[in-house]
Each structure stands twice: as structure tokens, then as C-alpha cells.
Write a protein that holds these residues in place. Sequence first.
Motif, PDB file in Angstrom:
ATOM      1  N   ASN A   1     -27.177   6.810  20.843  1.00  0.00           N
ATOM      2  CA  ASN A   1     -26.608   8.207  20.758  1.00  0.00           C
ATOM      3  C   ASN A   1     -25.977   8.472  21.878  1.00  0.00           C
ATOM      4  N   THR A   2     -26.082   7.924  23.051  1.00  0.00           N
ATOM      5  CA  THR A   2     -25.904   8.589  24.213  1.00  0.00           C
ATOM      6  C   THR A   2     -24.358   7.621  24.456  1.00  0.00           C
ATOM      7  N   ARG A   3     -24.534   6.478  23.872  1.00  0.00           N
ATOM      8  CA  ARG A   3     -23.145   5.667  24.069  1.00  0.00           C
ATOM      9  C   ARG A   3     -22.417   6.202  23.258  1.00  0.00           C
ATOM     10  N   THR A   4     -22.526   6.822  21.906  1.00  0.00           N
ATOM     11  CA  THR A   4     -21.746   7.280  21.128  1.00  0.00           C
ATOM     12  C   THR A   4     -20.925   8.670  21.643  1.00  0.00           C
ATOM     13  N   ALA A   5     -21.980   9.307  22.306  1.00  0.00           N
ATOM     14  CA  ALA A   5     -21.478  10.776  22.650  1.00  0.00           C
ATOM     15  C   ALA A   5     -20.411  10.362  23.897  1.00  0.00           C
ATOM     16  N   MET A   6     -20.703   9.472  24.720  1.00  0.00           N
ATOM     17  CA  MET A   6     -20.027   9.229  25.783  1.00  0.00           C
ATOM     18  C   MET A   6     -18.528   8.556  25.351  1.00  0.00           C
ATOM     19  N   GLN A   7     -18.486   7.857  24.450  1.00  0.00           N
ATOM     20  CA  GLN A   7     -17.354   7.302  24.019  1.00  0.00           C
ATOM     21  C   GLN A   7     -16.501   8.317  23.213  1.00  0.00           C
ATOM     22  N   SER A   8     -17.135   9.195  22.511  1.00  0.00           N
ATOM     23  CA  SER A   8     -16.289  10.070  21.948  1.00  0.00           C
ATOM     24  C   SER A   8     -15.753  11.062  22.853  1.00  0.00           C
ATOM     25  N   ALA A   9     -16.566  11.537  24.004  1.00  0.00           N
ATOM     26  CA  ALA A   9     -16.139  12.475  24.908  1.00  0.00           C
ATOM     27  C   ALA A   9     -14.878  11.942  25.559  1.00  0.00           C
ATOM     28  N   PHE A  10     -15.117  10.749  26.237  1.00  0.00           N
ATOM     29  CA  PHE A  10     -14.059   9.833  26.863  1.00  0.00           C
ATOM     30  C   PHE A  10     -12.700   9.495  25.980  1.00  0.00           C
ATOM     31  N   SER A  11     -12.759   9.642  24.855  1.00  0.00           N
ATOM     32  CA  SER A  11     -11.607   9.361  24.046  1.00  0.00           C
ATOM     33  C   SER A  11     -10.877  10.748  23.768  1.00  0.00           C
ATOM     34  N   ARG A  12     -11.714  11.834  23.863  1.00  0.00           N
ATOM     35  CA  ARG A  12     -10.892  13.001  23.807  1.00  0.00           C
ATOM     36  C   ARG A  12     -10.368  13.447  25.034  1.00  0.00           C
ATOM     37  N   MET A  13     -10.865  12.837  26.005  1.00  0.00           N
ATOM     38  CA  MET A  13     -10.166  13.292  27.479  1.00  0.00           C
ATOM     39  C   MET A  13      -8.721  12.422  27.584  1.00  0.00           C
ATOM     40  N   GLU A  14      -8.700  11.312  26.589  1.00  0.00           N
ATOM     41  CA  GLU A  14      -7.277  10.727  26.833  1.00  0.00           C
ATOM     42  C   GLU A  14      -7.080   9.889  28.110  1.00  0.00           C
ATOM     43  N   LEU A  15      -8.169   9.306  28.563  1.00  0.00           N
ATOM     44  CA  LEU A  15      -8.226   8.620  30.048  1.00  0.00           C
ATOM     45  C   LEU A  15      -7.473   7.698  29.827  1.00  0.00           C
ATOM     46  N   VAL A  16      -6.797   7.087  31.000  1.00  0.00           N
ATOM     47  CA  VAL A  16      -6.018   5.914  31.040  1.00  0.00           C
ATOM     48  C   VAL A  16      -6.697   5.095  32.128  1.00  0.00           C
ATOM     49  N   THR A  17      -6.348   3.800  32.146  1.00  0.00           N
ATOM     50  CA  THR A  17      -6.962   2.780  33.106  1.00  0.00           C
ATOM     51  C   THR A  17      -6.236   2.873  34.374  1.00  0.00           C
ATOM     52  N   ARG A  18      -6.832   2.209  35.318  1.00  0.00           N
ATOM     53  CA  ARG A  18      -5.905   2.353  36.811  1.00  0.00           C
ATOM     54  C   ARG A  18      -4.768   1.639  36.437  1.00  0.00           C
ATOM     55  N   GLU A  19      -4.605   0.699  35.861  1.00  0.00           N
ATOM     56  CA  GLU A  19      -3.645  -0.278  35.815  1.00  0.00           C
ATOM     57  C   GLU A  19      -2.536   0.355  35.107  1.00  0.00           C
ATOM     58  N   GLU A  20      -3.004   1.096  34.066  1.00  0.00           N
ATOM     59  CA  GLU A  20      -1.995   1.871  33.200  1.00  0.00           C
ATOM     60  C   GLU A  20      -1.247   3.209  34.331  1.00  0.00           C
ATOM     61  N   PHE A  21      -2.155   3.698  34.878  1.00  0.00           N
ATOM     62  CA  PHE A  21      -1.628   4.770  35.765  1.00  0.00           C
ATOM     63  C   PHE A  21      -0.885   4.155  37.022  1.00  0.00           C
ATOM     64  N   ASP A  22      -1.196   3.013  37.713  1.00  0.00           N
ATOM     65  CA  ASP A  22      -0.237   2.585  38.740  1.00  0.00           C
ATOM     66  C   ASP A  22       1.032   1.928  37.991  1.00  0.00           C
ATOM     67  N   ALA A  23       1.019   1.522  36.875  1.00  0.00           N
ATOM     68  CA  ALA A  23       2.468   1.230  36.347  1.00  0.00           C
ATOM     69  C   ALA A  23       3.100   2.288  36.107  1.00  0.00           C
ATOM     70  N   GLN A  24       2.516   3.398  35.439  1.00  0.00           N
ATOM     71  CA  GLN A  24       3.446   4.695  35.350  1.00  0.00           C
ATOM     72  C   GLN A  24       3.903   5.329  36.768  1.00  0.00           C
ATOM     73  N   ALA A  25       3.221   5.264  37.733  1.00  0.00           N
ATOM     74  CA  ALA A  25       3.566   5.717  38.939  1.00  0.00           C
ATOM     75  C   ALA A  25       4.359   4.878  39.207  1.00  0.00           C
ATOM     76  N   LYS A  26       4.797   3.564  39.243  1.00  0.00           N
ATOM     77  CA  LYS A  26       5.629   2.692  39.558  1.00  0.00           C
ATOM     78  C   LYS A  26       7.189   3.220  38.906  1.00  0.00           C
ATOM     79  N   VAL A  27       7.065   3.412  37.614  1.00  0.00           N
ATOM     80  CA  VAL A  27       8.296   3.956  36.609  1.00  0.00           C
ATOM     81  C   VAL A  27       8.761   5.276  37.313  1.00  0.00           C
ATOM     82  N   LEU A  28       7.664   6.178  37.567  1.00  0.00           N
ATOM     83  CA  LEU A  28       8.181   7.473  38.026  1.00  0.00           C
ATOM     84  C   LEU A  28       8.870   7.165  39.595  1.00  0.00           C
ATOM     85  N   ALA A  29       8.324   6.510  40.341  1.00  0.00           N
ATOM     86  CA  ALA A  29       8.887   6.395  41.536  1.00  0.00           C
ATOM     87  C   ALA A  29      10.381   5.884  41.352  1.00  0.00           C
TER      88      ALA A  29
END
Length: 94
Positions: free
Chosen positions: A32-60
Motif C-alpha cells: 500500500n505504501t509503494r502504491t501510494a508513493m508511486q501515485s503521488a510521484f506520478s502526480r508530481m510529474e517528476l523527471v529524471t536527472r538525465e532528462e533535466f540535464d538534457a533540457q537544461a542543455k537545450v535551453l542554454a
Amino acid sequence: MLSPKQLDEMARRVSEHLPGGLREFQQEIEKNTRTAMQSAFSRMELVTREEFDAQAKVLARTRARLEGLEQRVAELEARLNAEEGSGGEQPTAE
């Protein structure tokens, strides 16, 4: 996004800190904890560090290109103003 292994580890840690009487329900609580955390994280629309770094390079790169274009427009405007001030030919509207 967190991997399933990371979610399992977090759920296990939460269940380990439960009082003794609740430990008999440990598997159910972990699930139940795993399901609740997975649901909460998906609603936050988090991205991985790799995705963030790639978008930061595109922005630069985009920012650098924009600055170059702004400079070019300023130079063209200055040249146009200089030509107008020196009595150069003005384009005629037809």
C-alpha cells in the motif's frame, strides 16, 4: 521517475519503522505504501536527472541563439538608422 526498486526500498523502510503490533501486516503495508508513493510521484510529474540535464542543455543553446539574434537585430537597426540619418534612400511603398 523513481525505479520500482527504489519504491520498494522506500516502502520497506517505512514498514520497518512501524510499531511491533503492525509488523504482522508488513507485506500489505509495504504494498500500500509503494502504491501510494508511486501515485503521488506520478502526480508530481517528476523527471529524471538525465532528462533535466538534457533540457537544461537545450535551453542554454536556445538562449545563446536568441542572444545572437538579438545582437544581429540591434546591429541591423543601427545600420538602418545610420542610413536614414545620412540621407540614404528610403524604401518606397507601392
